[in-house]
Design a protein around this motif. Structure first.
Motif, mmCIF file in Angstrom:
data_model
loop_
_atom_site.group_PDB
_atom_site.id
_atom_site.type_symbol
_atom_site.label_atom_id
_atom_site.label_comp_id
_atom_site.label_asym_id
_atom_site.label_seq_id
_atom_site.Cartn_x
_atom_site.Cartn_y
_atom_site.Cartn_z
ATOM 1 N N ASP A 137 -4.046 3.205 -0.185
ATOM 2 C CA ASP A 137 -3.547 1.914 0.685
ATOM 3 C C ASP A 137 -3.108 0.910 -0.281
ATOM 4 O O ASP A 137 -3.623 0.485 -1.086
ATOM 5 C CB ASP A 137 -4.821 1.537 1.423
ATOM 6 N N TYR A 169 -5.428 0.879 -3.538
ATOM 7 C CA TYR A 169 -6.886 1.336 -3.653
ATOM 8 C C TYR A 169 -6.692 2.886 -3.279
ATOM 9 O O TYR A 169 -5.978 3.120 -2.071
ATOM 10 C CB TYR A 169 -8.016 0.638 -3.066
ATOM 11 N N GLU A 209 -5.509 -3.007 11.317
ATOM 12 C CA GLU A 209 -4.490 -3.661 10.493
ATOM 13 C C GLU A 209 -3.265 -2.955 10.735
ATOM 14 O O GLU A 209 -3.008 -1.461 10.904
ATOM 15 C CB GLU A 209 -4.771 -3.424 8.950
ATOM 16 N N GLU A 211 -0.019 -1.496 9.997
ATOM 17 C CA GLU A 211 0.431 -0.985 8.842
ATOM 18 C C GLU A 211 1.859 -0.172 8.887
ATOM 19 O O GLU A 211 1.722 0.656 9.988
ATOM 20 C CB GLU A 211 -0.364 -0.592 7.887
ATOM 21 N N ASP A 243 -4.940 0.668 9.972
ATOM 22 C CA ASP A 243 -6.060 0.809 9.029
ATOM 23 C C ASP A 243 -7.183 0.223 9.261
ATOM 24 O O ASP A 243 -7.404 -1.076 8.783
ATOM 25 C CB ASP A 243 -5.601 0.516 7.500
ATOM 26 N N LYS A 263 -13.712 0.697 5.018
ATOM 27 C CA LYS A 263 -12.258 1.186 5.501
ATOM 28 C C LYS A 263 -12.439 2.979 5.524
ATOM 29 O O LYS A 263 -11.310 3.404 5.913
ATOM 30 C CB LYS A 263 -11.264 1.087 4.206
ATOM 31 N N GLY A 368 -0.378 -1.514 3.383
ATOM 32 C CA GLY A 368 -0.989 -2.754 3.685
ATOM 33 C C GLY A 368 -0.608 -3.560 4.844
ATOM 34 O O GLY A 368 0.498 -3.204 5.358
ATOM 35 N N THR A 369 -1.437 -4.422 5.344
ATOM 36 C CA THR A 369 -1.334 -5.038 6.520
ATOM 37 C C THR A 369 0.337 -5.738 6.433
ATOM 38 O O THR A 369 0.383 -6.729 5.510
ATOM 39 C CB THR A 369 -2.328 -6.150 6.799
#
Ligand code: MN
Length: 437
Positions: A137, A169, A209, A211, A243, A263, A368-369
């Motif tokens: 992510d 990550y 999130e 994404e 996410d 997560k 990512g968001t």
């Protein structure tokens, strides 16, 4: 940009599948999923969307009506997982897209054969489109990074590496599932700022999130980097991606190594993968504000500078249990676009592999968001509720700072531009259930 376009993007094309015109899935889209008739014990197999129909790619492969290169890709597209199709690379996938486009056009001589392979979309259920070996992510929206950073670290919101490194990550692939996923509210350790010790229990700050998911196509061997010039040759396509995030767990556990249990309980992908070729008309130049550092050479290419940005309109909605019981329509929470991303798809792939990390077909990258520059364009409740301080009032009078049990989150995406036919991503839905006791 015109070099990315070919006859499959021609806005004048229509399909003999009448429902294709004006839908999320016109003949210019042709996305992939894995499906079967809902409630049946049929084997899952690959499908391509056209209007309100799904082309059964296994049946189409058996009909053996496509030319050689396309036929080979069609056979891979009929498999119960699409990893083989993804591994075949750009040229094979492009040949299949062209063959499908020609077979589906109004007046095609192949209509009678293809018609036998159609299944009504309303009657199907989906599975994950591939085996996801690894999931990473990223954190590519500077607006999200700044807003979240200012909540977690008011005096130090955007860390100094952000404008240099595509931050990411390594996530958990085993908990990624397809749209329709429901999962128990996570539990774990949380610690209120004024508490002496952490406590254990259900998450109180359950969030989503908004994404993009990015599927790797052709892989690279361990020790071989994918240069940014070729990075998109290794991308199969994009989907919508939720996410799910447990914010109170995240706040307590994230330093020093990043998110972990906050997560790893659930992440949801949309069933349809939109190929990068289908996205060609909706691309534009990748630019950085002049006051910001320009990306290092290994993250820079002419192709990326000219085409790196993808204008994918995103929207996020909530359907609470009360709304569902009352038969009310879901309420919109926010709208944004992938065009605001600070890093591009090619930069994510080039950075991920720069020291020889092997990517495999079907690996998933989260973008990512995708929060936009305005507060109302935020892609999470953490941002929309300003860290839980400002409740959002829904049209039916209910209020939310974070998600309640029974809440479903719905994400949709589409691309539109003058001179092109609008294409859609369909949607991804997921539901929070009560925590396990
Ligand atoms: Mn995320």
């Amino acid at each position: 940009m015109t070099t990315l376009l070919n006859e499959t993007h021609d806005p004048a094309l229509t399909s003999w599948v009448e429902s294709a015109q004006g839908s999320d899935f016109p003949i210019q889209n042709l996305p992939f999923s894995v499906f079967r008739r809902a409630g049946s014990d049929e084997e899952f197999r690959g499908g391509v969307a056209i209007g309100d129909q799904v082309i059964d790619m296994q049946a189409l492969a058996a009909a053996d009506i496509l030319d050689d290169a396309a036929q080979e890709a069609c056979e891979a597209a009929g498999e119960p997982i699409l990893n083989m199709l993804m591994s075949m690379g750009k040229d094979a996938n492009s040949a299949l897209r062209l063959a499908l486009s020609r077979a589906l056009r109004t007046g095609s001589e192949q209509q009678a054969e293809v018609e036998k392979c159609l299944v009504a979309m309303a009657e199907v259920e989906y599975d994950l489109p591939c085996v996801i070996g690894d999931y990473t992510d990223f954190y590519t929206s500077i607006h999200h990074a700044t807003a979240v950073g200012s909540l977690f670290r008011p005096d130090n919101p955007l860390l100094p590496n952000y404008k240099w490194v595509p931050i990411g990550y390594h996530g958990r692939a085993s908990t990624v599932d397809v749209s329709g996923q429901s999962f128990p509210r996570p539990v774990g350790q949380t610690k209120a700022p004024d508490a002496a010790e952490p406590s254990f229990g259900p998450c109180k700050r359950m969030d989503y999130e908004l994404e993009m998911g990015i599927y790797i196509g052709e892989g690279n061997a361990l020790g071989e980097r994918v240069d940014i010039e070729n990075a998109e040759d290794h991308v199969f396509g994009l989907c919508l991606f939720n996410d799910w995030s447990a914010r109170d767990l995240q706040a307590w556990e994230y330093q020093p190594l990043g998110p972990f249990l906050a997560k790893n309980f659930a992440s949801t992908v949309s069933p349809w993968i939109i190929t990068t070729e289908a996205l060609a008309p909706f691309r534009s130049a990748f630019t950085r504000p002049e006051s910001d550092p320009q990306p290092l050479p290994y993250l820079t290419s002419d192709f990326n500078n000219e085409n790196g940005s993808m204008d994918i309109q995103l929207e996020c909605l909530i359907e609470t249990e009360q709304m569902r019981n009352a038969g009310e329509a879901p309420a919109k929470l926010s709208e944004s676009s992938f065009k605001h991303s600070y890093w591009t798809v090619a930069q994510m792939v080039a950075h991920h592999t720069v020291n020889g990390c092997a990517m495999q077909p079907g690996d998933l990258l989260g973008s990512g968001t995708q929060s936009g520059p305005e507060h109302e364009e935020a892609g999470s409740l953490l941002e929309l509720s300003r860290g839980g301080k400002q409740a959002i009032t829904l049209p039916n009078g209910e209020q939310r700072t974070f998600l309640n049990d029974g809440d479903s989150v719905i994400m949709r995406g589409y691309c539109e531009r003058d001179g092109a036919v609008r294409i859609g991503f369909g949607e991804v839905v997921g539901t929070v259930l009560p925590a396990l006791v």
